[in-house]
Design a protein around this motif. Sequence first.
Motif, PDB file in Angstrom:
ATOM      1  N   GLY A 141       0.815  -1.207   0.000  1.00  0.00           N
ATOM      2  CA  GLY A 141       0.000   0.000   0.000  1.00  0.00           C
ATOM      3  C   GLY A 141       0.848   1.255   0.000  1.00  0.00           C
ATOM      4  O   GLY A 141       2.071   1.218   0.181  1.00  0.00           O
ATOM      5  N   LYS A 142       0.194   2.375  -0.194  1.00  0.00           N
ATOM      6  CA  LYS A 142       0.874   3.672  -0.206  1.00  0.00           C
ATOM      7  C   LYS A 142       0.265   4.580   0.858  1.00  0.00           C
ATOM      8  O   LYS A 142      -0.958   4.678   0.946  1.00  0.00           O
ATOM      9  CB  LYS A 142       0.754   4.310  -1.588  1.00  0.00           C
ATOM     10  CG  LYS A 142       1.488   3.528  -2.671  1.00  0.00           C
ATOM     11  CD  LYS A 142       1.386   4.224  -4.015  1.00  0.00           C
ATOM     12  CE  LYS A 142       2.129   3.438  -5.093  1.00  0.00           C
ATOM     13  NZ  LYS A 142       2.055   4.098  -6.412  1.00  0.00           N
ATOM     14  N   PRO A 143       1.096   5.227   1.648  1.00  0.00           N
ATOM     15  CA  PRO A 143       2.545   5.062   1.691  1.00  0.00           C
ATOM     16  C   PRO A 143       2.920   3.674   2.219  1.00  0.00           C
ATOM     17  O   PRO A 143       2.182   3.104   3.024  1.00  0.00           O
ATOM     18  CB  PRO A 143       3.000   6.162   2.652  1.00  0.00           C
ATOM     19  CG  PRO A 143       1.835   6.358   3.566  1.00  0.00           C
ATOM     20  CD  PRO A 143       0.613   6.160   2.702  1.00  0.00           C
ATOM     21  N   PRO A 144       4.048   3.119   1.762  1.00  0.00           N
ATOM     22  CA  PRO A 144       4.417   1.769   2.177  1.00  0.00           C
ATOM     23  C   PRO A 144       4.742   1.697   3.663  1.00  0.00           C
ATOM     24  O   PRO A 144       5.322   2.619   4.237  1.00  0.00           O
ATOM     25  CB  PRO A 144       5.649   1.458   1.319  1.00  0.00           C
ATOM     26  CG  PRO A 144       6.216   2.797   0.984  1.00  0.00           C
ATOM     27  CD  PRO A 144       5.040   3.708   0.849  1.00  0.00           C
ATOM     28  N   ALA A 145       4.341   0.589   4.271  1.00  0.00           N
ATOM     29  CA  ALA A 145       4.676   0.359   5.679  1.00  0.00           C
ATOM     30  C   ALA A 145       6.144  -0.016   5.812  1.00  0.00           C
ATOM     31  O   ALA A 145       6.829  -0.295   4.813  1.00  0.00           O
ATOM     32  CB  ALA A 145       3.790  -0.736   6.241  1.00  0.00           C
ATOM     33  N   LYS A 146       6.626  -0.019   7.051  1.00  0.00           N
ATOM     34  CA  LYS A 146       8.007  -0.417   7.320  1.00  0.00           C
ATOM     35  C   LYS A 146       8.029  -1.592   8.287  1.00  0.00           C
ATOM     36  O   LYS A 146       7.101  -1.792   9.072  1.00  0.00           O
ATOM     37  CB  LYS A 146       8.790   0.763   7.908  1.00  0.00           C
ATOM     38  CG  LYS A 146       8.976   1.916   6.936  1.00  0.00           C
ATOM     39  CD  LYS A 146       9.850   3.013   7.537  1.00  0.00           C
ATOM     40  CE  LYS A 146      10.075   4.136   6.529  1.00  0.00           C
ATOM     41  NZ  LYS A 146      10.967   5.191   7.071  1.00  0.00           N
TER      42      LYS A 146
END
Length: 302
Positions: free
Chosen positions: A206-211
């Motif tokens: 997804g956006k913004p990408p998770a970390k």
Amino acid sequence: MGSTGMPGSAAVSWSGDGGSAEAEMADVQRRTATGAAVAAVLALLAAGCSTAAGGSGGGSDSGSGRGDAVSAPGMDVGTRIDHALPADILHLPLTDQDGRPTSLAAFKNKVLVVSDIMTLCAETCPLDTANVVQTAQRVEADHAGSDVEFLSITIDPARDTPAQLAAYRRLYSPPPADWQTLTGSPAVVQKLWKYFGVWYQKVPQGKPPAKNWRTGQTLTYDLNHSDEIFFIDGRGHERFVIDGAGHVQPGTVLPPTVRNYLDSEGVNNLEHPDSSSWTVPEGLQTVGWLLGRPLPTGQKSS
């Protein structure tokens, strides 16, 4: 250090954050349909045979056979089946959170509670894990931990390394001794979960990408997946399957890292579980049935 999750406690908290998709989905549907049909037949037979059999037949043929007979969980909880696991599934090479080799066969004569997990899941896995850990803690508190093993096996072997799994396990401090987190090669993991009917598919992040909550590395993909809990008796027979994410007991405080990692869907699942969600008392009832003796569930009998 958090609560030990003793039977009857009102809440639990943890601290110390120390084939193709279509083919696999068809396999899930096949197993679900077959299991439901078998469960219906068994339910009819049980109505006439339970007294003669000396109970539900769960604990008496599970490999332990100790204690009083316990009623099998109902069809509203999950699907009752009786399939011997093939030797090639029992002996698939797995690796635990400490890097030690193991397999399902290594836990011979124990009741196994097997769940699929992904440590970077933000929607359902944290809820399943919370329930698995609470169930394991209560089994351990009842001095049945030597007869039962809880195995959370990844669907994401590329990222769920032993180091990642060990860190995940430490989030639930202190982790119960009868709970292990396992991984394997991509081919082994795929074969294992294809057999059990767990569906998963790589999708764009997804956006913004998770970390990654442990390393801080930006994630490049996500996995859509089903959620199941499998109960295996001491003979190596798959006996019961529960579908759906965990219904976390009200008042349970998730480890801070896990709670903060939930996305909006995960928070909704935590605060508003649907009717398909499974509970710790249901897990304890199923384990007790396979052990052949009741385990305290913290609920009053109806």
